[in-house]
Design an enzyme around this catalytic site. Structure first.
Site, PDB file in Angstrom:
ATOM      1  N   HIS A  91      12.542  56.313  56.783  1.00 27.06           N
ATOM      2  CA  HIS A  91      12.388  57.062  58.214  1.00 27.06           C
ATOM      3  C   HIS A  91      13.752  57.313  58.325  1.00 27.06           C
ATOM      4  CE1 HIS A  91       7.863  56.609  58.681  1.00 27.06           C
ATOM      5  NE2 HIS A  91       7.667  55.577  58.732  1.00 27.06           N
ATOM      6  N   CYS A 143      13.422  62.090  56.627  1.00 25.61           N
ATOM      7  CA  CYS A 143      13.532  63.142  57.737  1.00 25.61           C
ATOM      8  C   CYS A 143      14.690  63.549  58.779  1.00 25.61           C
ATOM      9  CB  CYS A 143      12.515  62.723  58.975  1.00 25.61           C
ATOM     10  SG  CYS A 143      11.025  62.991  58.256  1.00 25.61           S
TER      11      CYS A 143
END
Length: 317
Positions: A91, A143
């Site tokens: 992440h 991301c």
């Protein structure tokens, strides 16, 4: 002389098992890259450090402190002619900038398994420590990974012409944890009622927290790029985009990060030397053909943009 040069790597895969932020392909990504580094790029397996949160794994947990320790150790060993590589699959997030001149700006960060964020400023400090004549390539399949090395020159990025019209039909999860979710998690650890994420990180992680929260705002400007800059960032997407964690529905289908998988496809289809620019552009083309709406970026010096990816030797198979 070339035979004495070291090739060192740190590979981090975070799947966040048994949490609401669980991913499925990140450990697969770094295991695949480990094989590629050994078979294609001449890395010695003993010079590759693997950090994953696989339950029962003997590898160190990918906490913020462990990741920074592994990266610092890799850079400390480096000498002119060495090749350094960091692959992160997990992440990412964006945190509001505290600079008065940029009230709407965000800073990029990766999210280790313990949520002790590693920010773009930490990567800037790391790149500034890389000795001259050493290359440090960072591939971040997460991301908001565009711009993950603070103030690094954009070669391929948001100012390139991009097509936002994707037609993704596959089952996937975005590799992002919203700032609000990270703040909520950290608040539960510290029991402090504040929306200042730095306060929570400093309270819980102390000196292991990111430089971005430990230094006064004025001192942050000391971390300027050095020239020539030895850092190379291949990001899975632009700073305002998400990266996909693909989880195929088919029986026996293996989960993977869309960008990590695209890079593997590029390398498989092109056994000869590729420049950093070519790797990113070819990966962009693959993702576009798959209908995946994310645009890999390249941040580095002009010279490194055209340098051979991981300094692959001419006679490599």
């Amino acid at each position: 002389m070339e035979g004495h040069n070291k090739r060192l790597a740190v590979l981090v895969g975070c799947n966040y098992p048994n949490t609401s932020h669980e991913l499925h392909g990140c450990i697969n990504d770094v295991l695949a890259m480990r094989d590629t580094l050994v078979k294609r790029f001449g890395f010695n397996p003993t010079n590759i450090q693997l950090l994953t949160d696989e339950p029962g794994s003997s590898s160190p947990m990918p906490t913020g402190a462990n990741i920074k320790k592994a990266l610092a150790s890799m850079v400390d060993q480096a000498e002119a002619g060495d090749v350094l590589y960091f692959h992160y699959s997990g992440h990412g997030t964006r945190i509001p900038s505290k600079k008065p001149a940029h009230p709407f700006r965000h800073e990029e960060a990766i999210v280790p398994c313990d949520f002790n964020l590693i920010t773009d400023l930490d990567f800037r400090q790391l790149v500034n420590r890389v000795p001259k004549g050493v290359s440090l390539t960072i591939l971040s399949d997460s991301c908001h990974s565009g711009g993950l090395i603070d103030k690094e020159k954009e070669q391929i990025g948001p100012f390139s012409l991009v097509d936002k019209n994707g037609t993704l039909k596959l089952n996937y999860s975005p590799k992002t944890i919203p700032f609000e979710s990270i703040l909520e998690h950290l608040s539960s650890l510290t029991n402090i009622n504040t929306t200042d994420i730095g306060t929570h990180l400093l309270e819980f992680f102390g000196s292991e927290a990111s430089l971005r929260f430990r230094l006064p705002l004025l001192d942050l400007d000391l971390f300027q790029p050095l020239r020539p800059d030895e850092g190379i960032l291949l990001s899975g997407c632009q700073a305002d985009e998400t990266s996909a964690d693909m989880n195929p529905n088919m029986a026996g289908g293996k989960a993977y990060g869309a960008f990590s998988n695209a890079v593997q496809m590029v390398l498989k289809d092109n056994p000869g030397q590729l420049s950093n620019r070519e790797v990113v552009m070819k990966a962009r083309n693959i993702l576009q053909a798959q209908g995946i709406v994310q645009h890999p970026c390249l941040y580095c010096s002009d010279e490194n943009a055209n340098a051979t990816f991981l300094w692959q030797c001419q006679n490599s198979d």
